[in-house]
Design an enzyme around this catalytic site. Structure first.
Site, mmCIF file in Angstrom:
data_model
loop_
_atom_site.group_PDB
_atom_site.id
_atom_site.type_symbol
_atom_site.label_atom_id
_atom_site.label_comp_id
_atom_site.label_asym_id
_atom_site.label_seq_id
_atom_site.Cartn_x
_atom_site.Cartn_y
_atom_site.Cartn_z
ATOM 1 N N ASP A 1 0.818 -1.222 0.000
ATOM 2 C CA ASP A 1 0.000 0.000 0.000
ATOM 3 C C ASP A 1 0.849 1.269 0.000
ATOM 4 O OD1 ASP A 1 -2.390 1.400 0.005
ATOM 5 O OD2 ASP A 1 -2.547 1.398 2.205
ATOM 6 N N ARG B 1 -0.051 7.697 -2.789
ATOM 7 C CA ARG B 1 0.516 8.808 -2.006
ATOM 8 C C ARG B 1 1.987 9.053 -2.348
ATOM 9 N NH1 ARG B 1 -1.583 6.428 3.446
ATOM 10 N NH2 ARG B 1 -2.022 4.713 2.010
ATOM 11 N N THR C 1 -10.785 -6.958 -4.075
ATOM 12 C CA THR C 1 -12.119 -7.011 -4.702
ATOM 13 C C THR C 1 -12.802 -5.642 -4.597
ATOM 14 O OG1 THR C 1 -12.877 -7.946 -2.585
ATOM 15 C CG2 THR C 1 -12.578 -9.492 -4.397
ATOM 16 N N ASN D 1 -11.004 -2.771 -4.961
ATOM 17 C CA ASN D 1 -10.269 -1.793 -5.770
ATOM 18 C C ASN D 1 -10.904 -1.519 -7.136
ATOM 19 O OD1 ASN D 1 -7.024 -2.864 -4.473
ATOM 20 N ND2 ASN D 1 -8.247 -1.094 -3.866
ATOM 21 N N ARG E 1 -4.684 -1.171 9.325
ATOM 22 C CA ARG E 1 -5.840 -2.047 9.108
ATOM 23 C C ARG E 1 -5.468 -3.130 8.111
ATOM 24 N NH1 ARG E 1 -7.631 3.137 7.107
ATOM 25 N NH2 ARG E 1 -7.243 3.295 4.881
ATOM 26 N N LEU E 2 -6.344 -4.155 8.054
ATOM 27 C CA LEU E 2 -6.101 -5.285 7.151
ATOM 28 C C LEU E 2 -6.714 -5.083 5.775
ATOM 29 C CD1 LEU E 2 -6.505 -8.536 9.287
ATOM 30 C CD2 LEU E 2 -4.460 -7.724 8.118
HETATM 31 C C1 IPE Z 1 -5.376 -2.567 0.280
HETATM 32 O O1 IPE Z 1 -5.106 -1.230 0.084
HETATM 33 C C2 IPE Z 1 -5.329 -3.300 -1.030
HETATM 34 C C3 IPE Z 1 -4.010 -3.436 -1.633
HETATM 35 C C4 IPE Z 1 -2.890 -2.943 -1.182
HETATM 36 C C5 IPE Z 1 -3.984 -4.204 -2.825
HETATM 37 P P1 IPE Z 1 -6.252 -0.144 -0.127
HETATM 38 O O2 IPE Z 1 -5.557 1.134 -0.402
HETATM 39 O O3 IPE Z 1 -7.223 -0.607 -1.136
HETATM 40 O O4 IPE Z 1 -6.966 -0.141 1.286
HETATM 41 P P2 IPE Z 1 -7.788 1.003 2.018
HETATM 42 O O5 IPE Z 1 -8.822 1.493 1.049
HETATM 43 O O6 IPE Z 1 -6.821 2.071 2.378
HETATM 44 O O7 IPE Z 1 -8.355 0.352 3.234
HETATM 45 C C1 IPE Z 2 -1.796 0.177 -3.240
HETATM 46 O O1 IPE Z 2 -1.537 1.542 -3.300
HETATM 47 C C2 IPE Z 2 -2.066 -0.427 -4.596
HETATM 48 C C3 IPE Z 2 -3.444 -0.856 -4.817
HETATM 49 C C4 IPE Z 2 -4.393 -0.810 -3.929
HETATM 50 C C5 IPE Z 2 -3.769 -1.396 -6.119
HETATM 51 P P1 IPE Z 2 -2.701 2.602 -3.282
HETATM 52 O O2 IPE Z 2 -3.104 2.882 -4.696
HETATM 53 O O3 IPE Z 2 -3.813 2.191 -2.404
HETATM 54 O O4 IPE Z 2 -1.970 3.875 -2.692
HETATM 55 P P2 IPE Z 2 -2.560 4.908 -1.668
HETATM 56 O O5 IPE Z 2 -3.012 4.137 -0.471
HETATM 57 O O6 IPE Z 2 -3.701 5.606 -2.357
HETATM 58 O O7 IPE Z 2 -1.426 5.817 -1.372
HETATM 59 MG MG MG Z 3 -4.146 2.451 -0.416
#
Ligand code: IPE
Ligand code: IPE
Ligand code: MG
Length: 243
Positions: A20, A24, A66, A68, A197-198
């Site tokens: 994650d 950002r 799921t 995303n 969080r998970l």
């Molecule tokens: C979790 O990250 C999913 C992946 C890293 C693939 P997210 O960015 O989707 O999670 P939230 O929305 O911050 O909880």
């Molecule tokens: C994780 O990075 C990748 C995916 C969830 C596909 P993010 O795209 O969630 O990055 P942040 O959390 O918005 O920074």
């Molecule tokens: Mg994220």
């Protein structure tokens, strides 16, 4: 990690990583979010090879949930393109995978993924099925609740056909229907990006996992950070409910 450190620590058998912070990372550099995903994919390549070199047996990378799919179309399609490119590359670098002994496995729903990605994944799984140094689970189109639902449906079918008595359903039966069937639960789950969080990652398997939250964005994650997480893991006292 030095040979000396490696000798004196216990390696987690199975590591889960929530990749994650790509968006950002990009934003803080004035770049498009999609650039963050490209950088994140490179970090994935580095960390995957490094984990195999260390001697990790199982590693699960959370790449796309799921949930995303609700992101803007442009972002989702760029992420799918990154998967395509990576899978082509992984299928082409067979000799290297062979050398490292990497066995690839999709832990996620095939249904809903573009057909060509499913086909590339299937080829990769098939060609690497006999490798036994490290299992690399690719959690793509993965959701922990979806995975449990998947298992519940399998069980319901078995009950319907008379193969399974509802009173005799065990935790093992549920485990058998998960995408990680037959694998040990993750000992350690790492989440960079500063979120605690998970986000629906391995919610069944994480019952006794050690959580390591790190305040850096995934594209900045280095082998040294994996070392730090493993060293922190070694300071934890795991009791599994015992004394
Ligand atoms: C979790 O990250 C999913 C992946 C890293 C693939 P997210 O960015 O989707 O999670 P939230 O929305 O911050 O909880
Ligand atoms: C994780 O990075 C990748 C995916 C969830 C596909 P993010 O795209 O969630 O990055 P942040 O959390 O918005 O920074
Ligand atoms: Mg994220």
């Amino acid at each position: 990690m030095t040979e000396e450190t490696l000798k004196n620590i216990t390696l987690p058998k199975h590591i889960g990583i929530i990749m994650d912070g790509n968006g950002r990372w990009a934003k803080s550099r004035g770049l498009e979010r999609t650039e963050g995903h490209k950088a994140g994919a490179n970090t994935f390549r580095t960390i995957c090879d490094y984990a195999a070199d260390l001697g990790i047996e199982y590693i699960t990378f959370y790449a796309f949930s799921t949930e995303n799919w609700k992101r803007p179309h442009k972002e989702v399609s760029t992420i799918m393109k990154i998967f395509r490119d990576y899978l082509d590359e992984a299928n082409e670098r067979e000799a290297e995978n062979e050398k490292r002994g990497l066995r690839f496995h999709l832990t996620g729903e095939k249904k809903g993924l573009p057909a060509d990605i499913v086909s590339k994944l299937t080829t990769l799984e098939k060609n690497s099925a006999d490798k036994d140094v490290m299992t690399v689970n690719l959690a793509i189109n993965y959701g922990g609740r979806d995975e449990i639902l998947h298992s519940v449906k399998d069980i319901a079918q078995k009950v319907k056909s008379g193969e399974l008595n509802p009173d005799k359903i065990t935790e093992d039966d549920i485990e058998k229907g998960l995408f990680t069937a037959g694998q040990p639960d993750p000992d350690m789950i790492i989440r960079p990006s500063g979120e605690y969080r998970l986000s629906n990652f391995m919610i069944w398997q994480a019952a006794y996992s050690e959580f390591i939250f790190m305040d850096i964005m995934w594209p900045d994650f280095t082998p040294d950070d994996l070392d730090k997480a493993i060293i922190e893991f070694n300071k934890r006292n795991r009791r599994f409910g015992g004394v």
